[in-house]
Design a protein around this motif. Structure first.
Motif, PDB file in Angstrom:
ATOM      1  N   THR A 252       0.825  -1.212   0.000  1.00  0.00           N
ATOM      2  CA  THR A 252       0.000   0.000   0.000  1.00  0.00           C
ATOM      3  C   THR A 252       0.856   1.259   0.000  1.00  0.00           C
ATOM      4  O   THR A 252       0.597   2.193  -0.771  1.00  0.00           O
ATOM      5  CB  THR A 252      -0.941   0.014   1.225  1.00  0.00           C
ATOM      6  N   GLN A 255       2.298   1.746  -3.409  1.00  0.00           N
ATOM      7  CA  GLN A 255       1.305   2.220  -4.381  1.00  0.00           C
ATOM      8  C   GLN A 255       1.014   3.702  -4.200  1.00  0.00           C
ATOM      9  O   GLN A 255       0.955   4.464  -5.177  1.00  0.00           O
ATOM     10  CB  GLN A 255       0.013   1.410  -4.231  1.00  0.00           C
ATOM     11  N   TYR A 274      -6.914   3.329  -1.055  1.00  0.00           N
ATOM     12  CA  TYR A 274      -5.716   2.657  -0.561  1.00  0.00           C
ATOM     13  C   TYR A 274      -5.518   2.875   0.944  1.00  0.00           C
ATOM     14  O   TYR A 274      -4.982   1.998   1.625  1.00  0.00           O
ATOM     15  CB  TYR A 274      -4.473   3.175  -1.296  1.00  0.00           C
ATOM     16  N   LYS A 291      -1.129  -5.009   2.985  1.00  0.00           N
ATOM     17  CA  LYS A 291      -2.047  -3.938   2.591  1.00  0.00           C
ATOM     18  C   LYS A 291      -2.482  -3.154   3.823  1.00  0.00           C
ATOM     19  O   LYS A 291      -2.524  -3.672   4.931  1.00  0.00           O
ATOM     20  CB  LYS A 291      -3.265  -4.506   1.865  1.00  0.00           C
TER      21      LYS A 291
END
Length: 335
Positions: A252, A255, A274, A291
């Motif tokens: 995460t 990203q 996110y 995540k």
């Protein structure tokens, strides 16, 4: 130089009967009655995170559960205030609930708490306001809070946009503040506690170091991931919307950093898929840390095993004693 109260004569700390000068900072989703009551019984001050219990009845029940498990020792509630004029703003209602339940201290953060100080002071509630830099602590002092927590760049969660380190915050607090202040950000060793006290702080704020306590309800795999991580395994994200967060580096954070580097005109709506808190909560539940925004500070490098909170505090105490024993060698030295 402004005279500074030390730990021994700090009325705010003595009032709560703490055995170590430690505030256990509020941990979103994790600071529940079981953990916070463990803090109380161990002689430090912990805070239930009100935002973890969005339903009034849930929050009230959690406060009452914590009270029943704390052995008469004090605890607080963390209230992270929403920006002004946000639909659904309920800060006043939450604070009134806290007052009605007889909680003796609140930790406020997120924005200026001035509008709520009269109701809290009238009820005899102490207010510790959390800020990322001393200049904000000075403003909090002017409006009348009882104490401030200053969390530096090393902290997990929100270190502010200026990224001022804990060592600098600690000494600026000595020079610029009259009210008690606590230093957080990367604090996970007893020697740091002694250093903070020596620089004028009335104590320290610890969050990340306590994440591996057995009283934290999160999945053991999550805790093992923290133990396996080092001080360099955090990432800074969300600076593009001036809401910087330090978190455990994972898919995460990679990203989000990529989006922030490659896109313009980013808003919270861009990042929300996110960074939603519900994704992070799932990581705590499942142990899959790939995540979610999992707040963690640079004291990750000081965490070595899962153990009861009381044992962690014993370790911190021994480390503090070792630090004090090292000091006499400098008594006759010229610096």
């Amino acid at each position: 130089m402004i005279p500074r109260p030390g730990f021994a004569n700090n009325y705010l700390i003595n009032e709560f009967g703490l055995t170590q000068p430690i505030l256990a900072g509020g941990l979103m989703w994790l600071s529940d009655a079981s953990y916070v009551s463990a803090c109380a019984r161990a002689g430090i001050l912990g805070f239930i995170t009100a935002a973890s219990f969005p339903d009034d009845d849930q929050l009230r029940a959690e406060i009452r559960k914590c009270k029943s498990q704390s052995g008469g020792k004090p605890f607080g509630v963390n209230v992270s205030m929403l920006p002004k004029l946000v639909p659904g703003e309920r800060t006043k209602d939450i604070l009134q609930l806290i007052i009605d339940e007889g909680v003796r201290v609140v930790e406020t953060s997120g924005r200026n708490p001035e509008a709520y100080l009269p109701m809290l002071k009238d009820a005899g509630v102490k207010v510790i306001h959390k800020v990322p830099a001393v200049k904000y602590a000075q403003k909090a002092e002017r409006i009348g809070v009882d104490a401030v927590s200053i969390v530096g760049a090393e902290c997990g969660g929100h270190p502010g946009e200026e990224m001022i380190g804990s060592m600098v915050n600690a000494i600026l607090g000595l020079q610029r503040l009259r009210i008690p202040y606590f230093v957080g950000g990367g604090i996970g060793h007893g020697a740091q506690m002694i250093a903070a006290l020596a620089m004028g702080a009335s104590g320290v704020v610890i969050g990340t170091r306590f994440l591996v306590a057995t009283e934290i309800w999160a999945h053991p795999n999550y805790k093992e991931a923290l133990i396996a991580a080092s001080e360099g395994d955090t990432a800074l994200i969300m600076g593009s919307i001036r809401n910087t967060v330090r978190a455990l580096r994972n898919d995460t954070t990679d990203q989000v950093q990529s989006i922030e580097k490659s896109q313009a005109d980013i808003t919270i709506e861009t990042l929300l898929p996110y960074v939603s808190g519900k994704i992070g909560k799932q990581a705590y539940e499942t142990g899959d840390v790939s995540k979610g925004v999992l707040s963690a500070g640079q004291s990750l490098g000081l965490m070595h095993e899962i153990k009861p909170l009381g044992d962690i505090l014993t370790d911190l105490g021994h480390e503090a004693e070792d630090a004090l024993r090292r000091l006499p060698q400098f008594e006759d030295a010229s610096i």
